[in-house]
Design an enzyme around this catalytic site. Sequence first.
Site, PDB file in Angstrom:
ATOM      1  N   ASP A 120      -1.682  -0.818   6.029  1.00  0.00           N
ATOM      2  CA  ASP A 120      -1.764  -0.115   7.594  1.00  0.00           C
ATOM      3  C   ASP A 120      -2.829   0.337   7.840  1.00  0.00           C
ATOM      4  OD1 ASP A 120      -1.459   2.674   5.776  1.00  0.00           O
ATOM      5  OD2 ASP A 120      -1.180   3.757   7.259  1.00  0.00           O
ATOM      6  N   ASP A 165       1.077  -0.811  -0.173  1.00  0.00           N
ATOM      7  CA  ASP A 165       0.090   0.488  -0.225  1.00  0.00           C
ATOM      8  C   ASP A 165       1.017   1.352  -0.167  1.00  0.00           C
ATOM      9  OD1 ASP A 165      -1.972   1.624   0.256  1.00  0.00           O
ATOM     10  OD2 ASP A 165      -1.844   1.557   2.216  1.00  0.00           O
ATOM     11  N   ASP A 201      -6.991  -1.850   3.971  1.00  0.00           N
ATOM     12  CA  ASP A 201      -6.796  -2.486   4.482  1.00  0.00           C
ATOM     13  C   ASP A 201      -6.986  -4.088   4.267  1.00  0.00           C
ATOM     14  OD1 ASP A 201      -5.114  -0.884   2.493  1.00  0.00           O
ATOM     15  OD2 ASP A 201      -3.587  -0.974   3.770  1.00  0.00           O
TER      16      ASP A 201
END
Length: 795
Positions: A690, A501, A694
């Site tokens: 994080d 990410d 996600d």
Amino acid sequence: MSAVPAAADCFHCGLPVAPGSRWEVAIDGIDHPMCCPGCAAVAQGIVDAGCADYYTSRTEFGARGSDMPAELALYDDAAKADAVFSVEGMRCAACVWLIERSVARVPGVQSAYMNVTTERLSVQWDAGTCKPSDILKALRQVGYTAWPYDRARHGEQLEKARKKLFRQLFIAGLSMMQVMMYAVPVYLATDGTMDADMMALMHWASLLLTLPAVLYSAQPFFRGAWNNLKQGMPGMDVPVALGIGAAFAGSVWSVLRGQGDVWFDTVTMFIFLLLASRYLELVARRKAAQALEKLQHALPASALRMPGYPGARETEIVAASQLCEGDIILVRPGEALAADGVIVDGVTELDLALLTGESRPQERKVGDGVPGGAVNAGQAVVVRVVRGARDSTLSRLVAMVERAGQGKPQLALWADKVAAWFVAALLLLAVLVFIGWQLTDPTRAWEVAIAVLVVSCPCALSLATPTALAAATDLLVRRGVLVVRPHVLETLHRATHIIFDKTGTLTEGKPVLRHVGVFRGADRERCFQVAAALEQSSAHPLGAAIRAANEAPPLYAQDVASVVGQGIEGRVEGRLHRLGRASFVAAISGPLSESTAAGMTAVYLGDEDGIMARFDLADALRGDALALVRQFQRAGKEVILLSGDQQDVTARIAAELGIGRAIGAQLPADKLAFVQDLQAGGAVVAMVGDGINDAAVLSAADVSFAMGGGAALAQLHADCVLLGGRLAALGDAADTAARTLAVIRQNLWWASAYNVVAIPAAAFGLLNPWMAGVGMSLSSAVVVINALRLRRAKN
């Protein structure tokens, strides 16, 4: 085989039934006598729960029933929906089946897992329909005493077990040394210099000195072998116990007959060396668990609450579990924070070593967040609680630690299965070898069969994987990496795709100043001073980034006013200035042209004479992001950037890091579908993220990592947590995974090669029992010592 009581015995516990007893329970249509109302209640509870099959599969009688204590209600806690219980009274595999099935039938229970090794029961339930007392009551109804798991009591039990093993090792060593004093003269007197009476005396002395080692020190092997045989699963204790028993029995028979070989020295040496390797393994495991134990014990039991703050600064001692959001607490130097909070008064330094692996104290001031479990290494501070102790950072990590102890990695399961088949094949081989030597040289048949049993080393095979994983886990925790799932290292090592990410993972998750452009010949330093003065009291992230970049002496702004979504204005040294969007500043400075760089946020500064400066801000890359990406690329793994941010921003970050594939504007469902498509094509995916968005993709990935500073939901769905929020820790995990797999392969190769060479040598009579004992014990020691190398950090 089922335990069947005599006609006059209690069908449940096996104790005698008093004449005229009126207690009985119908089981499978037959009335069976019971000795007391407690046993009758337990048996009836088992039948009512649909678990009557317990009585056909048990191998020992059940625990005697007792009255249900009213104190069970004291364990109820409506806020909890999962817990670990310690269970007493377990006797056999049927007990595990009965416990899990009985608890699973309690209304509201969602899952129940009984660990037969630790005698701990992990249960999850619906807090609306089930209470802990219901679970404890259900266990008592089927004859088992249980209570909520207590780490202190569990630690005392572990220490008690360690001390007992050390005593057994000491007795075995003492016996070995004393027996050797009598065995060596016998070995040296091969030329007939020792008469028969003296030799018999030596043998009887050796027998007496061997008894403590066999009857006390060898208990773990005999008990383990008996449990293995009862469960129908021949473990590594079976050949060990048979080897000890056969060598001792054969030696006793030789002493009683007054002729034949004796192996008392072999028996004591074998017991001592094997206990030494087990003690070494125990110490290794305890060292590997120390970091996690410190983490579990770091949260204090109480706190100093300040109910009258800020008007009064008196404190009161309260239980940490009673702290609620909004409470004000005083944290004195040297104390640990009882809950997550924000500093409202004072400046200090925090020791975050247990939480993040960071060895240097970190400065914290008013407005900074502080995690529960951190130690105040500076001055006293006043903290406002933002999350209760039960939901604190440390409490979440402790919950993950509890979860991390459940289950085994695939490598360990494979080794256990191989070891079980290995033992079965070894027992068959020992029988065939005995028969073969009985036909060719009967005088050596017993000796060779003993050597075959003793020389084999399923211990090394079974220890090869778990010892290495324990050592690697210890190293990673000390480096700020908490492994939650058992498969992390092996799956990370074979991952083909590493997906990151962007925000908060490869980047800091907060804007930093990337470029400053000045206009009209304005002084760059003065532009910083004016902008920082306007933003002095602002909590906006863009304003905080500008203040952080200012190194010039501060100025002061007056008549400051903020316009939501536009910017801020005020007077600095008597002149009106505006800082914010282009249109907002243009209202006093005149028209200006916007030319924001791709992926940047532009903040303009102007006064009544015109535009003065433009501050370009963007989310900053983590300092260790580039090195980590290149590390994975050198390892042959494909690195992908998958972000919910705009495509141009995502592409710019990917270009800076040398990532060839960058996909932006991805919703949580899009990320999940992308990972699943890769997996459908045979990819092994590691995901690093994080944010809350996600959580789904972290669960779907083959192995997943959550940043320690990220959302709690993401951490709960991840297989591993990077406690300090350092991406370099993921690189450490990758290096450790490679080293761990290499050590495991070395251990498995050594264990296999040793057995391939040693067992045939023993079967052909080339090894004496004492040589076999030394070889087997050293083989286990080699595996453990090799695994312990992983505890040392690679320079």
